[in-house]
Design a protein around this motif. Structure first.
Motif, PDB file in Angstrom:
ATOM      1  N   ALA A 185      66.244  25.340  58.297  1.00  0.00           N
ATOM      2  CA  ALA A 185      66.649  26.449  57.290  1.00  0.00           C
ATOM      3  C   ALA A 185      67.380  27.522  57.654  1.00  0.00           C
ATOM      4  O   ALA A 185      68.318  28.152  56.866  1.00  0.00           O
ATOM      5  N   LEU A 186      67.499  27.818  59.308  1.00  0.00           N
ATOM      6  CA  LEU A 186      68.069  29.026  59.502  1.00  0.00           C
ATOM      7  C   LEU A 186      69.624  28.478  59.336  1.00  0.00           C
ATOM      8  O   LEU A 186      70.563  29.476  59.152  1.00  0.00           O
ATOM      9  N   LYS A 187      69.807  27.148  59.641  1.00  0.00           N
ATOM     10  CA  LYS A 187      71.383  26.829  59.693  1.00  0.00           C
ATOM     11  C   LYS A 187      71.811  26.868  58.331  1.00  0.00           C
ATOM     12  O   LYS A 187      72.913  27.095  58.004  1.00  0.00           O
ATOM     13  N   ALA A 188      70.962  26.198  57.401  1.00  0.00           N
ATOM     14  CA  ALA A 188      71.523  26.399  55.927  1.00  0.00           C
ATOM     15  C   ALA A 188      71.663  27.706  55.227  1.00  0.00           C
ATOM     16  O   ALA A 188      72.515  28.059  54.731  1.00  0.00           O
ATOM     17  N   LEU A 189      70.821  28.627  56.265  1.00  0.00           N
ATOM     18  CA  LEU A 189      71.131  30.056  55.295  1.00  0.00           C
ATOM     19  C   LEU A 189      72.195  30.711  56.393  1.00  0.00           C
ATOM     20  O   LEU A 189      72.742  31.675  55.952  1.00  0.00           O
ATOM     21  N   ASN A 190      72.589  30.356  57.363  1.00  0.00           N
ATOM     22  CA  ASN A 190      73.328  30.961  58.441  1.00  0.00           C
ATOM     23  C   ASN A 190      73.188  32.332  58.546  1.00  0.00           C
ATOM     24  O   ASN A 190      73.812  33.125  58.548  1.00  0.00           O
ATOM     25  N   LEU A 191      71.853  32.310  58.894  1.00  0.00           N
ATOM     26  CA  LEU A 191      71.274  33.553  59.231  1.00  0.00           C
ATOM     27  C   LEU A 191      70.949  33.554  60.867  1.00  0.00           C
ATOM     28  O   LEU A 191      70.238  32.478  61.270  1.00  0.00           O
ATOM     29  N   HIS A 192      70.840  34.701  61.488  1.00  0.00           N
ATOM     30  CA  HIS A 192      70.037  35.010  62.721  1.00  0.00           C
ATOM     31  C   HIS A 192      68.726  34.873  62.761  1.00  0.00           C
ATOM     32  O   HIS A 192      68.120  35.280  61.512  1.00  0.00           O
ATOM     33  N   PRO A 193      67.782  34.137  63.283  1.00  0.00           N
ATOM     34  CA  PRO A 193      66.277  34.716  63.116  1.00  0.00           C
ATOM     35  C   PRO A 193      65.879  35.857  62.833  1.00  0.00           C
ATOM     36  O   PRO A 193      64.842  36.073  62.030  1.00  0.00           O
ATOM     37  N   SER A 194      66.457  36.791  63.400  1.00  0.00           N
ATOM     38  CA  SER A 194      65.870  38.230  63.353  1.00  0.00           C
ATOM     39  C   SER A 194      66.120  38.947  61.908  1.00  0.00           C
ATOM     40  O   SER A 194      65.786  39.999  61.665  1.00  0.00           O
ATOM     41  N   ALA A 195      66.837  38.011  61.303  1.00  0.00           N
ATOM     42  CA  ALA A 195      67.436  38.657  59.930  1.00  0.00           C
ATOM     43  C   ALA A 195      66.489  37.991  59.022  1.00  0.00           C
ATOM     44  O   ALA A 195      66.452  38.286  57.667  1.00  0.00           O
ATOM     45  N   CYS A 196      65.339  37.037  59.397  1.00  0.00           N
ATOM     46  CA  CYS A 196      64.364  36.829  58.466  1.00  0.00           C
ATOM     47  C   CYS A 196      63.236  36.990  58.729  1.00  0.00           C
ATOM     48  O   CYS A 196      62.754  37.584  59.634  1.00  0.00           O
ATOM     49  N   LEU A 197      62.481  36.662  57.633  1.00  0.00           N
ATOM     50  CA  LEU A 197      60.819  36.923  57.877  1.00  0.00           C
ATOM     51  C   LEU A 197      60.148  35.582  57.213  1.00  0.00           C
ATOM     52  O   LEU A 197      60.301  35.206  56.209  1.00  0.00           O
ATOM     53  N   ALA A 198      59.228  34.879  58.311  1.00  0.00           N
ATOM     54  CA  ALA A 198      58.518  33.902  57.700  1.00  0.00           C
ATOM     55  C   ALA A 198      57.147  34.250  57.246  1.00  0.00           C
ATOM     56  O   ALA A 198      56.475  34.907  57.816  1.00  0.00           O
ATOM     57  N   LEU A 199      56.651  33.690  56.162  1.00  0.00           N
ATOM     58  CA  LEU A 199      55.223  33.789  55.630  1.00  0.00           C
ATOM     59  C   LEU A 199      54.552  32.385  55.810  1.00  0.00           C
ATOM     60  O   LEU A 199      55.066  31.513  55.289  1.00  0.00           O
ATOM     61  N   GLU A 200      53.538  32.413  56.504  1.00  0.00           N
ATOM     62  CA  GLU A 200      52.633  31.406  57.101  1.00  0.00           C
ATOM     63  C   GLU A 200      51.192  31.568  56.717  1.00  0.00           C
ATOM     64  O   GLU A 200      50.854  32.600  56.872  1.00  0.00           O
ATOM     65  N   ASP A 201      50.552  30.341  56.693  1.00  0.00           N
ATOM     66  CA  ASP A 201      49.094  30.344  56.570  1.00  0.00           C
ATOM     67  C   ASP A 201      48.524  29.977  57.750  1.00  0.00           C
ATOM     68  O   ASP A 201      47.244  30.051  57.761  1.00  0.00           O
ATOM     69  N   SER A 202      49.057  29.253  58.675  1.00  0.00           N
ATOM     70  CA  SER A 202      48.217  28.570  59.617  1.00  0.00           C
ATOM     71  C   SER A 202      48.945  28.608  61.194  1.00  0.00           C
ATOM     72  O   SER A 202      50.080  29.471  61.308  1.00  0.00           O
ATOM     73  N   ALA A 203      48.181  28.603  62.404  1.00  0.00           N
ATOM     74  CA  ALA A 203      48.811  28.648  63.540  1.00  0.00           C
ATOM     75  C   ALA A 203      49.805  27.860  63.942  1.00  0.00           C
ATOM     76  O   ALA A 203      50.819  28.217  64.626  1.00  0.00           O
ATOM     77  N   ILE A 214      61.532  33.425  64.864  1.00  0.00           N
ATOM     78  CA  ILE A 214      61.497  34.046  63.517  1.00  0.00           C
ATOM     79  C   ILE A 214      60.235  35.064  63.320  1.00  0.00           C
ATOM     80  O   ILE A 214      59.326  34.218  63.707  1.00  0.00           O
ATOM     81  N   PRO A 215      60.241  36.519  63.045  1.00  0.00           N
ATOM     82  CA  PRO A 215      59.138  37.244  62.946  1.00  0.00           C
ATOM     83  C   PRO A 215      58.245  36.764  61.824  1.00  0.00           C
ATOM     84  O   PRO A 215      58.685  36.069  60.786  1.00  0.00           O
ATOM     85  N   VAL A 216      57.027  36.587  61.940  1.00  0.00           N
ATOM     86  CA  VAL A 216      56.062  36.114  60.967  1.00  0.00           C
ATOM     87  C   VAL A 216      54.896  36.792  60.567  1.00  0.00           C
ATOM     88  O   VAL A 216      54.349  37.834  61.311  1.00  0.00           O
ATOM     89  N   VAL A 217      54.566  36.864  59.031  1.00  0.00           N
ATOM     90  CA  VAL A 217      53.333  37.488  58.587  1.00  0.00           C
ATOM     91  C   VAL A 217      52.387  36.348  58.234  1.00  0.00           C
ATOM     92  O   VAL A 217      53.111  35.518  57.433  1.00  0.00           O
ATOM     93  N   VAL A 218      51.332  36.472  58.489  1.00  0.00           N
ATOM     94  CA  VAL A 218      50.395  35.488  58.215  1.00  0.00           C
ATOM     95  C   VAL A 218      49.318  36.002  57.001  1.00  0.00           C
ATOM     96  O   VAL A 218      48.752  36.951  57.026  1.00  0.00           O
ATOM     97  N   VAL A 219      49.308  34.863  56.006  1.00  0.00           N
ATOM     98  CA  VAL A 219      48.252  35.008  54.790  1.00  0.00           C
ATOM     99  C   VAL A 219      47.254  33.865  55.218  1.00  0.00           C
ATOM    100  O   VAL A 219      47.824  32.696  54.860  1.00  0.00           O
ATOM    101  N   ASN A 220      46.143  34.220  55.958  1.00  0.00           N
ATOM    102  CA  ASN A 220      45.509  32.898  56.129  1.00  0.00           C
ATOM    103  C   ASN A 220      44.488  32.645  54.934  1.00  0.00           C
ATOM    104  O   ASN A 220      44.586  33.142  53.809  1.00  0.00           O
ATOM    105  N   ASN A 221      43.737  31.476  55.188  1.00  0.00           N
ATOM    106  CA  ASN A 221      42.959  30.641  53.970  1.00  0.00           C
ATOM    107  C   ASN A 221      41.518  30.265  54.404  1.00  0.00           C
ATOM    108  O   ASN A 221      41.511  30.314  55.834  1.00  0.00           O
TER     109      ASN A 221
END
Ligand code: XBP
Ligand code: MG
Length: 271
Positions: A185-203, A214-221
């Motif tokens: 995904a980073l390659k397709a966006l042509n962005l450095h990981p530090s310019a992105c934020l991932a949203l995830e639910d799992s470890a 990539i920095p991450v914010v977690v929304v668990n379930n």
């Protein structure tokens, strides 16, 4: 000579733009929709029954199997646990592929009934991101048709184009927790990981994104609430909404009580 591209300085010195949030990369299963127990699990069981197999994954067992990302990988792992001799059958790969194709068929059919909604706050957050010119991407282990059908049935056909890249399933050889799908995904966006934020639910998802830098914010379930989310900027029990604030499990509280663009920017800034 100092070369600056996409806000990056390649002489080892951070350029201010390196800290600017440019894109949100969303996980799908468990993050955009709480769809594992009543969606994927149901479809796996339908495929097993249709193939005349005496296999049934109840909600608890499925929670254990979720540690293995990817449907085909999950079936293979289940066989290794419960039916190890079957892994020696010469056509086992084809059997798994056929079963998984049937599972995908059932899952897509279920989505088309409208039975799987987005998690509360997801539509609001995506719309806010677009209004704020944040770029959007998806990085998921699930099959591409599952993602596009979920988007179509919840947000409408046009929403597929909201995402610059939908990185899904077998487009990379190794699934989360490996970083491959995020790197794609980073390659397709042509962005450095530090310019992105991932949203995830799992470890597993958190580990994949962090391994890609990539920095991450977690929304668990319910399935992931007891997992180890060390390394996340923040962990919440959902995105929340103005009327129903999210509960913060770790990290700084979102300034308005729910996950919105200012709070994502603030978490990202503190990383
Ligand atoms: C979660 C998964 C997926 C789904 C099944 O993906 O592990 O494998 O359970 O999808 P993510 P497939 O959280 O990365 O979205 O059967 O299509 O593999
Ligand atoms: Mg997930």
């Amino acid at each position: 000579m100092r070369v600056i591209e996409n806000g990056l300085s390649f002489n080892g010195v951070k350029h201010p733009l390196m800290h600017t949030l440019a894109a949100l990369i969303f996980d799908v299963d468990g993050t955009l929709a709480d769809n594992e127990c009543d969606g994927h699990r149901v479809a796996f069981n339908q495929a097993f029954a249709e193939a005349g197999l005496d296999w049934y994954w109840d909600a608890e067992r499925y929670g254990e199997l979720l540690q293995i990302m990817g449907g085909k990988e999950r079936i293979r792992y289940y066989l290794s646990q419960d039916w190890p001799q079957r892994l020696h059958e010469p056509d086992i790969d084809e059997q798994i592929n056929r079963l998984h194709a049937a599972k995908t068929h059932h899952y897509v059919a279920l989505l088309k009934t409208g039975a799987i909604p987005l998690r509360p706050g997801v539509q609001r957050l995506l719309e806010q991101a677009r209004q704020n010119d944040l770029r959007l991407a998806i990085a998921t282990t699930t099959t591409l048709i599952n993602v596009t059908t979920l988007l179509r049935t919840t947000l409408g056909e046009a929403s597929i184009d909201w995402f610059e890249v939908i990185a899904a399933g077998d487009v990379v050889p190794v699934k989360k927790p490996a970083p491959d799908i995020y790197q794609y995904a980073l390659k397709a966006l042509n962005l450095h990981p530090s310019a992105c934020l991932a949203l995830e639910d799992s470890a597993n998802g958190l580990r994949a994104a962090r391994a890609a830098g990539i920095p991450v914010v977690v929304v668990n379930n319910a399935y992931t609430q007891d997992e180890d989310f060390s390394g996340a900027l923040a962990v919440l029990d959902g995105f929340g909404d103005p009327e129903t604030p999210a509960t913060v499990i770790s990290g700084a509280a979102p300034m308005n009580g729910y996950v919105d663009i200012p709070s994502l920017r603030a978490w990202h800034h503190r990383r």
